[in-house]
Structures are given as structure tokens and as C-alpha cells.
Design a protein around this motif. Sequence first.
Motif, PDB file in Angstrom:
ATOM      1  N   UNK A   1      21.992  10.857  56.361  1.00  0.00           N
ATOM      2  CA  UNK A   1      21.144  10.161  55.392  1.00  0.00           C
ATOM      3  C   UNK A   1      21.432   8.670  55.464  1.00  0.00           C
ATOM      4  N   UNK A   2      20.661   7.894  54.722  1.00  0.00           N
ATOM      5  CA  UNK A   2      20.843   6.435  54.788  1.00  0.00           C
ATOM      6  C   UNK A   2      22.158   5.981  54.172  1.00  0.00           C
ATOM      7  N   UNK A   3      22.758   6.848  53.327  1.00  0.00           N
ATOM      8  CA  UNK A   3      24.004   6.430  52.678  1.00  0.00           C
ATOM      9  C   UNK A   3      25.229   7.208  53.148  1.00  0.00           C
ATOM     10  N   UNK A   4      25.033   8.288  53.970  1.00  0.00           N
ATOM     11  CA  UNK A   4      26.207   9.052  54.403  1.00  0.00           C
ATOM     12  C   UNK A   4      25.892   9.821  55.674  1.00  0.00           C
ATOM     13  N   UNK A   5      26.850   9.816  56.597  1.00  0.00           N
ATOM     14  CA  UNK A   5      26.713  10.621  57.806  1.00  0.00           C
ATOM     15  C   UNK A   5      27.240  12.034  57.544  1.00  0.00           C
ATOM     16  N   UNK A   6      26.588  13.012  58.110  1.00  0.00           N
ATOM     17  CA  UNK A   6      27.017  14.394  57.931  1.00  0.00           C
ATOM     18  C   UNK A   6      28.248  14.685  58.787  1.00  0.00           C
ATOM     19  N   UNK A   7      28.993  15.697  58.382  1.00  0.00           N
ATOM     20  CA  UNK A   7      30.166  16.104  59.154  1.00  0.00           C
ATOM     21  C   UNK A   7      29.723  16.866  60.403  1.00  0.00           C
ATOM     22  N   UNK A   8      30.326  16.604  61.558  1.00  0.00           N
ATOM     23  CA  UNK A   8      29.940  17.303  62.794  1.00  0.00           C
ATOM     24  C   UNK A   8      30.206  18.807  62.689  1.00  0.00           C
ATOM     25  N   UNK A   9      29.360  19.639  63.287  1.00  0.00           N
ATOM     26  CA  UNK A   9      29.590  21.095  63.259  1.00  0.00           C
ATOM     27  C   UNK A   9      30.944  21.495  63.833  1.00  0.00           C
ATOM     28  N   UNK A  10      31.407  20.789  64.879  1.00  0.00           N
ATOM     29  CA  UNK A  10      32.705  21.113  65.472  1.00  0.00           C
ATOM     30  C   UNK A  10      33.845  20.925  64.491  1.00  0.00           C
ATOM     31  N   UNK A  11      33.753  19.883  63.652  1.00  0.00           N
ATOM     32  CA  UNK A  11      34.776  19.656  62.636  1.00  0.00           C
ATOM     33  C   UNK A  11      34.761  20.771  61.599  1.00  0.00           C
ATOM     34  N   UNK A  12      33.581  21.174  61.181  1.00  0.00           N
ATOM     35  CA  UNK A  12      33.470  22.254  60.195  1.00  0.00           C
ATOM     36  C   UNK A  12      34.059  23.552  60.743  1.00  0.00           C
ATOM     37  N   UNK A  13      33.736  23.859  61.991  1.00  0.00           N
ATOM     38  CA  UNK A  13      34.265  25.076  62.593  1.00  0.00           C
ATOM     39  C   UNK A  13      35.781  24.998  62.719  1.00  0.00           C
ATOM     40  N   UNK A  14      36.307  23.853  63.122  1.00  0.00           N
ATOM     41  CA  UNK A  14      37.763  23.705  63.287  1.00  0.00           C
ATOM     42  C   UNK A  14      38.492  23.854  61.959  1.00  0.00           C
ATOM     43  N   UNK A  15      37.943  23.289  60.896  1.00  0.00           N
ATOM     44  CA  UNK A  15      38.560  23.427  59.574  1.00  0.00           C
ATOM     45  C   UNK A  15      38.630  24.897  59.177  1.00  0.00           C
ATOM     46  N   UNK A  16      37.533  25.610  59.370  1.00  0.00           N
ATOM     47  CA  UNK A  16      37.483  27.023  58.993  1.00  0.00           C
ATOM     48  C   UNK A  16      38.454  27.855  59.816  1.00  0.00           C
ATOM     49  N   UNK A  17      38.465  27.630  61.132  1.00  0.00           N
ATOM     50  CA  UNK A  17      39.359  28.401  61.993  1.00  0.00           C
ATOM     51  C   UNK A  17      40.820  28.134  61.657  1.00  0.00           C
ATOM     52  N   UNK A  18      41.136  26.895  61.324  1.00  0.00           N
ATOM     53  CA  UNK A  18      42.522  26.586  60.969  1.00  0.00           C
ATOM     54  C   UNK A  18      42.927  27.281  59.672  1.00  0.00           C
ATOM     55  N   UNK A  19      42.001  27.347  58.733  1.00  0.00           N
ATOM     56  CA  UNK A  19      42.298  28.056  57.485  1.00  0.00           C
ATOM     57  C   UNK A  19      42.521  29.541  57.756  1.00  0.00           C
ATOM     58  N   UNK A  20      41.699  30.141  58.603  1.00  0.00           N
ATOM     59  CA  UNK A  20      41.876  31.552  58.935  1.00  0.00           C
ATOM     60  C   UNK A  20      43.177  31.774  59.693  1.00  0.00           C
ATOM     61  N   UNK A  21      43.543  30.824  60.550  1.00  0.00           N
ATOM     62  CA  UNK A  21      44.720  30.989  61.398  1.00  0.00           C
ATOM     63  C   UNK A  21      46.025  30.932  60.619  1.00  0.00           C
TER      64      UNK A  21
ATOM     65  N   UNK B   1      39.207  15.351  54.999  1.00  0.00           N
ATOM     66  CA  UNK B   1      38.003  15.809  54.316  1.00  0.00           C
ATOM     67  C   UNK B   1      38.425  16.277  52.932  1.00  0.00           C
ATOM     68  N   UNK B   2      37.644  15.957  51.925  1.00  0.00           N
ATOM     69  CA  UNK B   2      37.998  16.273  50.540  1.00  0.00           C
ATOM     70  C   UNK B   2      38.115  17.785  50.331  1.00  0.00           C
ATOM     71  N   UNK B   3      39.069  18.232  49.500  1.00  0.00           N
ATOM     72  CA  UNK B   3      39.244  19.678  49.266  1.00  0.00           C
ATOM     73  C   UNK B   3      37.986  20.367  48.752  1.00  0.00           C
ATOM     74  N   UNK B   4      37.236  19.717  47.847  1.00  0.00           N
ATOM     75  CA  UNK B   4      36.026  20.361  47.337  1.00  0.00           C
ATOM     76  C   UNK B   4      34.977  20.514  48.431  1.00  0.00           C
ATOM     77  N   UNK B   5      34.956  19.575  49.393  1.00  0.00           N
ATOM     78  CA  UNK B   5      34.042  19.700  50.528  1.00  0.00           C
ATOM     79  C   UNK B   5      34.490  20.829  51.447  1.00  0.00           C
ATOM     80  N   UNK B   6      35.808  20.966  51.641  1.00  0.00           N
ATOM     81  CA  UNK B   6      36.335  22.046  52.479  1.00  0.00           C
ATOM     82  C   UNK B   6      35.955  23.406  51.906  1.00  0.00           C
ATOM     83  N   UNK B   7      35.997  23.537  50.591  1.00  0.00           N
ATOM     84  CA  UNK B   7      35.628  24.820  49.982  1.00  0.00           C
ATOM     85  C   UNK B   7      34.186  25.186  50.305  1.00  0.00           C
ATOM     86  N   UNK B   8      33.300  24.196  50.343  1.00  0.00           N
ATOM     87  CA  UNK B   8      31.906  24.453  50.700  1.00  0.00           C
ATOM     88  C   UNK B   8      31.765  24.748  52.193  1.00  0.00           C
TER      89      UNK B   8
END
Length: 366
Positions: free
Chosen positions: A36-56, A70-77
Motif C-alpha cells: 500500500x502507499x503507507x506500508x509494504x507487505x511482508x514477503x511470503x518467504x518471511x511468513x513461511x519461515x516464521x511459521x516453520x520456525x515456530x513449528x520446529x 516482526x511484531x508478536x501480534x502480527x506473528x499470531x496472524x
Amino acid sequence: MKTEDEKAFFNYTRLPRGLYDEVLRRVEGRIEKKDTWYRKSLPPGLKLSITLRHLACGDNYPSLSYNFRVAPNTISLIINEVCDAIKAEFAAEVIQCPTTTEEWTAIAEQFEKRWQFPHCCGALDGKHVAVTCPWNTGSEYRNYKGFFSIVLMALVDADYKFLWIDVGSDGSSNDASIYNGSELKEGLESPNNIFNLPEEKSLPGDDVPVPYYIVGDNAFGINKSLMNPFLIRNMEHHDRIFNYRLSRARRVVEHAFGILAHKFRVLLRTMNQRPGTCRKIITTCVILHNLIRLRYPATHNNMMDLEEQNLNVIPGAWRNDKVLLDVYHERARNTGTQEGRQIRRYLGHYFTSKAGSVPWQDKMIL
């Protein structure tokens, strides 16, 4: 790590680099957001890595936030979003309960070849996954061991792959009640054979038709579709041989749970999420386990129990770790049917006959 240290990358994400790339390629369209004009989205690779690390490793969200900035509330989403994407993309492909006679027959042949237990179509068991007490649920999730949990029940094939799972029953439930209310039991015991189990067939070297069945422990009531062990009291020789042969088939489900928890250690922690999120995480772990078994079957070799030439068991790495606790509760055991007991008795006699015995079985029960 992905480009410079493949071993460390595998240890960090629990996925081989090639499988990581495949998962990312297939889910990125589901988890990618527009800038968006005020914020860049998080890359899919980063999202996948965060999730895999939590599972690991099961690290909590604040700890992950320091690692990934990345903020904890964002990680939960993110974890909810990625687990949903993996389930939607892979679940139907890798966790598929057989529905044709040919598929069931192939599984039974694999059990007979690897574990010397004919007509077996899967091994069934359940395990507790610890959770914090969900809000406003009282003792609903409190199990007989005294902690709060949800239950993962699974049917496993001879190659440690999960064929069917039931995730999310509260910890106060037991194996019998979960199985009795499941679509698996309904399908296996349907008079119309909606699962298309193979017709009764004689065992090798014999001429008496025997049905196809799954195997479980004494929490499940014995019938023509499910075999369980003889009780320890007053066992005869053929009863003990049957229990030994059954244990060879049943142990694949124990191994599958052990390998799963050894790799995805979030299952060995006390999960702090809501029950709905816990179900998603557990299901995602099972999906990734099956993906690894399908794409890289040699990956788990060091974790599995092995057998020496004389059939003595060499413990796998999963036995040196914490394990998930059984759901079995003695007071909740099903009684079973007379027909099932007759089939079990016949199998016991068959396994001690010349046609059905194996050379090493007698020394294993001494």
C-alpha cells in the motif's frame, strides 16, 4: 543459511531446501498481500519461515519477534494464515484416507511384507498435545494425567505416513469415545462397505476367509474391523504369539508420533494459542511430516527404530526425546464383539501354525 549452509537450514526449518521451495511456491499466492502507499507487505518467504520456525521449536511469539523483527501480534496472524494455506494446498493430497479396494490392498500388502501381519490396513492410536486451559472451559480440556490437552488421533500406514487424523477433541475424552464418534469407525463398520475394504480372503497357506481390519490397543473394542491384543492374564502360547505379532504392526503408529514430535517440537511444548489455532498447527505438522515421507523418505531414517539381522530392535533417535502421552484410559476400554474375538483367536492359532509362523517369534516372547 539456505544458500550457504543447507544442513543448518534444514535444522532451522525442519524442511529440506527443495521441499521448502515447493511449499513456498504453492502457498505464496494464498499468503501474499499487496503493498500500500503507507506500508509494504511482508514477503511470503518471511511468513513461511516464521511459521516453520515456530513449528520446529515452539518458541513463543515475543521470542520469534526478536528473531524476525516482526511484531508478536502480527506473528499470531501470520501463523494462522500460513497454516490455513498449507492445509488448503496440501491436505487433500497428502492426508487421504483410502476409499478404493486397491488402495487398502496395497497398504495391507505393505504391512504383511514389512511387519508380518496380514490383512492389516492401518494402525490406530491417539496422543495428548498439551495446551493452556482455554478460557471459560472449566475442566473440559483436563485429561486423566492432570494437565490440559487436545487429542490427536491417527491411522498410520506401514511406512509411518498418516492416513487419517482427528484433531481437537478435548483432553477429557478417551480413545474409545473419539473413535466411536468418528467417520473412520462409521466407514470401517458400515454394512454397505462405503470405504470399499477388500472382501474377506484366506491368509497365505490357509483356506479360511479372514476379513481386513485395522489394529489398535485395548482402549478400542475388538470387532471384525479392529484387532487389539489379548489381555495379559491367563494367556496361552498362541495368545502371546498373537500379541507379539500385533505389536510389530502397532508400533508404526508409535514411531510416527515419535518422529512427528521429534521434528516439530511445538507439539512437546504447552501450546498457548486458542484451541482453533492449536488444531491448525497440529494439522500442519502432520501435513509436513507426510510431505517429507513422500518427497524425501530417507530423511527420517536416523529417527526410526531399526532391526538387526537377528531381529533385535535398535532404538531410534525419537526414543531419546520427550514423547506425546497416550490417550488410553483403562476405565474407558470398549468391550468388543464375539465375532472379533473369534477372528483374533483364529489369527493366534494361524500365527503358531506352519503356514503363518515366522522363525524368530518364539524367542521374542521368552
